[in-house]
Enzyme design. Structure first.
Site, PDB file in Angstrom:
ATOM      1  N   ILE A 193       0.816  -1.215   0.000  1.00  0.00           N
ATOM      2  CA  ILE A 193       0.000   0.000   0.000  1.00  0.00           C
ATOM      3  C   ILE A 193       0.848   1.263   0.000  1.00  0.00           C
ATOM      4  O   ILE A 193       0.342   2.376  -0.234  1.00  0.00           O
ATOM      5  CB  ILE A 193      -0.966   0.003   1.204  1.00  0.00           C
ATOM      6  CG1 ILE A 193      -2.198   0.893   0.945  1.00  0.00           C
ATOM      7  CG2 ILE A 193      -0.251   0.427   2.477  1.00  0.00           C
ATOM      8  CD1 ILE A 193      -3.114   0.383  -0.112  1.00  0.00           C
ATOM      9  N   ARG A 194       2.132   1.127   0.234  1.00  0.00           N
ATOM     10  CA  ARG A 194       3.032   2.290   0.160  1.00  0.00           C
ATOM     11  C   ARG A 194       3.083   2.862  -1.250  1.00  0.00           C
ATOM     12  O   ARG A 194       3.479   4.016  -1.438  1.00  0.00           O
ATOM     13  CB  ARG A 194       4.439   1.909   0.629  1.00  0.00           C
ATOM     14  CG  ARG A 194       4.528   1.609   2.123  1.00  0.00           C
ATOM     15  CD  ARG A 194       5.922   1.168   2.515  1.00  0.00           C
ATOM     16  NE  ARG A 194       6.905   2.211   2.245  1.00  0.00           N
ATOM     17  CZ  ARG A 194       7.154   3.230   3.046  1.00  0.00           C
ATOM     18  NH1 ARG A 194       6.469   3.389   4.164  1.00  0.00           N
ATOM     19  NH2 ARG A 194       8.084   4.113   2.742  1.00  0.00           N
ATOM     20  N   HIS A 195       2.700   2.065  -2.242  1.00  0.00           N
ATOM     21  CA  HIS A 195       2.573   2.574  -3.613  1.00  0.00           C
ATOM     22  C   HIS A 195       1.224   3.278  -3.693  1.00  0.00           C
ATOM     23  O   HIS A 195       0.186   2.645  -3.883  1.00  0.00           O
ATOM     24  CB  HIS A 195       2.677   1.422  -4.611  1.00  0.00           C
ATOM     25  CG  HIS A 195       4.015   0.753  -4.591  1.00  0.00           C
ATOM     26  ND1 HIS A 195       5.041   1.107  -5.442  1.00  0.00           N
ATOM     27  CD2 HIS A 195       4.510  -0.233  -3.800  1.00  0.00           C
ATOM     28  CE1 HIS A 195       6.101   0.353  -5.185  1.00  0.00           C
ATOM     29  NE2 HIS A 195       5.805  -0.466  -4.191  1.00  0.00           N
TER      30      HIS A 195
ATOM     31  N   TYR B 111     -11.060  -5.757   1.608  1.00  0.00           N
ATOM     32  CA  TYR B 111     -12.010  -6.527   2.411  1.00  0.00           C
ATOM     33  C   TYR B 111     -12.066  -5.918   3.810  1.00  0.00           C
ATOM     34  O   TYR B 111     -11.040  -5.660   4.429  1.00  0.00           O
ATOM     35  CB  TYR B 111     -11.515  -7.966   2.472  1.00  0.00           C
ATOM     36  CG  TYR B 111     -12.383  -8.948   3.215  1.00  0.00           C
ATOM     37  CD1 TYR B 111     -13.298  -9.734   2.534  1.00  0.00           C
ATOM     38  CD2 TYR B 111     -12.268  -9.112   4.594  1.00  0.00           C
ATOM     39  CE1 TYR B 111     -14.083 -10.669   3.199  1.00  0.00           C
ATOM     40  CE2 TYR B 111     -13.055 -10.040   5.264  1.00  0.00           C
ATOM     41  CZ  TYR B 111     -13.954 -10.810   4.565  1.00  0.00           C
ATOM     42  OH  TYR B 111     -14.732 -11.724   5.233  1.00  0.00           O
TER      43      TYR B 111
ATOM     44  N   ALA C 177     -12.770  -6.087   7.684  1.00  0.00           N
ATOM     45  CA  ALA C 177     -12.995  -6.920   8.868  1.00  0.00           C
ATOM     46  C   ALA C 177     -13.880  -6.213   9.889  1.00  0.00           C
ATOM     47  O   ALA C 177     -14.147  -6.759  10.958  1.00  0.00           O
ATOM     48  CB  ALA C 177     -11.651  -7.288   9.500  1.00  0.00           C
ATOM     49  N   ARG C 178     -14.337  -4.997   9.578  1.00  0.00           N
ATOM     50  CA  ARG C 178     -15.344  -4.346  10.419  1.00  0.00           C
ATOM     51  C   ARG C 178     -16.718  -4.940  10.157  1.00  0.00           C
ATOM     52  O   ARG C 178     -17.571  -4.976  11.040  1.00  0.00           O
ATOM     53  CB  ARG C 178     -15.396  -2.833  10.136  1.00  0.00           C
ATOM     54  CG  ARG C 178     -14.164  -2.054  10.544  1.00  0.00           C
ATOM     55  CD  ARG C 178     -14.408  -0.571  10.345  1.00  0.00           C
ATOM     56  NE  ARG C 178     -15.458  -0.089  11.248  1.00  0.00           N
ATOM     57  CZ  ARG C 178     -16.124   1.053  11.065  1.00  0.00           C
ATOM     58  NH1 ARG C 178     -15.868   1.809  10.007  1.00  0.00           N
ATOM     59  NH2 ARG C 178     -17.052   1.421  11.922  1.00  0.00           N
TER      60      ARG C 178
ATOM     61  N   HIS D  29       1.793   2.982 -16.278  1.00  0.00           N
ATOM     62  CA  HIS D  29       2.998   3.705 -15.866  1.00  0.00           C
ATOM     63  C   HIS D  29       3.330   3.416 -14.405  1.00  0.00           C
ATOM     64  O   HIS D  29       4.472   3.089 -14.059  1.00  0.00           O
ATOM     65  CB  HIS D  29       2.807   5.208 -16.078  1.00  0.00           C
ATOM     66  CG  HIS D  29       3.832   6.053 -15.397  1.00  0.00           C
ATOM     67  ND1 HIS D  29       5.174   6.023 -15.727  1.00  0.00           N
ATOM     68  CD2 HIS D  29       3.722   6.950 -14.365  1.00  0.00           C
ATOM     69  CE1 HIS D  29       5.844   6.862 -14.954  1.00  0.00           C
ATOM     70  NE2 HIS D  29       4.984   7.421 -14.114  1.00  0.00           N
TER      71      HIS D  29
ATOM     72  N   ARG E  14       9.336  -4.144  -6.959  1.00  0.00           N
ATOM     73  CA  ARG E  14       8.898  -5.346  -6.247  1.00  0.00           C
ATOM     74  C   ARG E  14       9.232  -6.647  -6.965  1.00  0.00           C
ATOM     75  O   ARG E  14       9.213  -7.709  -6.337  1.00  0.00           O
ATOM     76  CB  ARG E  14       7.391  -5.269  -5.984  1.00  0.00           C
ATOM     77  CG  ARG E  14       6.975  -4.038  -5.196  1.00  0.00           C
ATOM     78  CD  ARG E  14       7.734  -3.904  -3.895  1.00  0.00           C
ATOM     79  NE  ARG E  14       7.283  -2.749  -3.116  1.00  0.00           N
ATOM     80  CZ  ARG E  14       7.778  -2.400  -1.934  1.00  0.00           C
ATOM     81  NH1 ARG E  14       8.759  -3.114  -1.393  1.00  0.00           N
ATOM     82  NH2 ARG E  14       7.315  -1.335  -1.290  1.00  0.00           N
TER      83      ARG E  14
END
Length: 301
Positions: free
Chosen positions: A111-113, A121, A123-124, A214, A223
């Site tokens: 998620i840093r990208h 999803y 979980a709440r 891009h 990665r």
């Protein structure tokens, strides 16, 4: 099994319902559409949708640059020119939407990208499955003594068995307590948004991840690199196989200029010129730091 029988049935039904379309279609990507590619022990990555192909990149470039690219003899040549000169906008004309199932600790690295659209999803609202990433023995490595972000030698024998035993036991114990906290036997049960805090970072989550080509190339350059953490690299490798079939000309240029190429500083270029002229250049005469010189020597082989 990464996908349930019901999910697999839905995928089979979706692939069977082919619809006529006037938009550009990539035959290479069509074979990947909806089909999950298994990754790690419970994970997968699959293409949900895509837009554009190699021709979309070329079309955007020619609209943008006009006569400036007429000397390029082929679409592949133009794409290589765009990649070589770091033109990004034409590659943004292609997009892909992926459904990914991955461990939470991999998701937090991923998620840093921040250049994609993500819907994870929750979980709440839902209860997470009892699925945890447990590495294969050959993926258990000690901490590197030279790189704080890397791995050293693979753990062996009793040490490897001890680590695997702790990972499995801790995961099961945490999930047992998670279920107990959610239980409504004689009480209301703890809220799902609170109970989830007890789960370890190797529990699996899922998300939809939509990104343009891009920014996807930037993700893959980092990665799919051999120095990337194994658990995210295997996802990147799986995506590479899909992208290679989706936009073969663009991927070939990416592989050549980004994955297979190197970036050299102005000092490095100066040193190369001096070396080609027959001068003996050392770290002391290069103007580089020891770290820069070590990396420069690595490029030269």
């Amino acid at each position: 099994m990464p996908l349930s029988d019901e999910q697999l049935a839905d995928i089979t039904a979706a692939r069977a319902e082919a619809q006529p379309t006037l938009r550009a279609v990539s035959p290479g990507m069509e074979k990947h559409l909806y089909t999950p590619k298994e990754v790690l022990d419970h994970g997968f990555v699959r293409v949900v949708d895509y837009m554009g192909d190699d021709s979309a990149i070329v079309q955007a470039a020619r609209v943008s640059y006009g006569a400036g690219t007429k000397h390029v003899q082929s679409d592949a040549g133009l794409i290589r020119y765009l990649m070589r000169h770091w033109h990004s906008t034409p590659f943004e004309m292609c997009e892909i939407k992926l459904h990914v199932k991955l461990p939470v600790f991999v998701a937090r690295q991923w998620i840093r990208h921040r250049t994609a659209n993500v819907n994870e999803y929750s979980a709440r609202y839902s209860i997470l499955d009892r699925e945890f990433y447990i590495p294969e023995p050959d993926a258990l490595a000690a901490q590197s003594v030279v790189n704080n972000q890397g791995r050293g030698e693979t753990l062996q024998g009793e040490e490897a068995e001890r680590v695997l035993r702790m990972l499995k036991q801790d995961s099961d114990r945490a999930y047992d307590h998670y279920e107990e906290m959610l239980s409504q036997d004689g009480q209301a049960g703890l809220a799902r948004e609170l109970a989830r805090m007890n789960l370890p970072a190797n529990v699996y989550t899922q998300w939809y991840w939509k990104v343009d080509l891009h920014n996807l190339f930037h993700f893959l350059r980092l990665r799919a690199d051999s120095h990337a953490q194994y658990e995210i690299r295997v996802y990147a490798d799986a995506i590479c196989e899909m992208v290679k079939d989706w936009v073969p000309a663009a991927y070939s240029a990416f592989e050549d200029y980004r994955m297979g190429g190197v970036q050299i500083s102005g000092k490095g270029v100066d040193c190369l010129r001096r070396m080609l002229a027959g001068e003996k250049v050392t770290q002391e005469t290069s103007g580089m730091s020891k770290g820069e010189w070590r990396e420069f020597e690595g490029i030269l082989g």
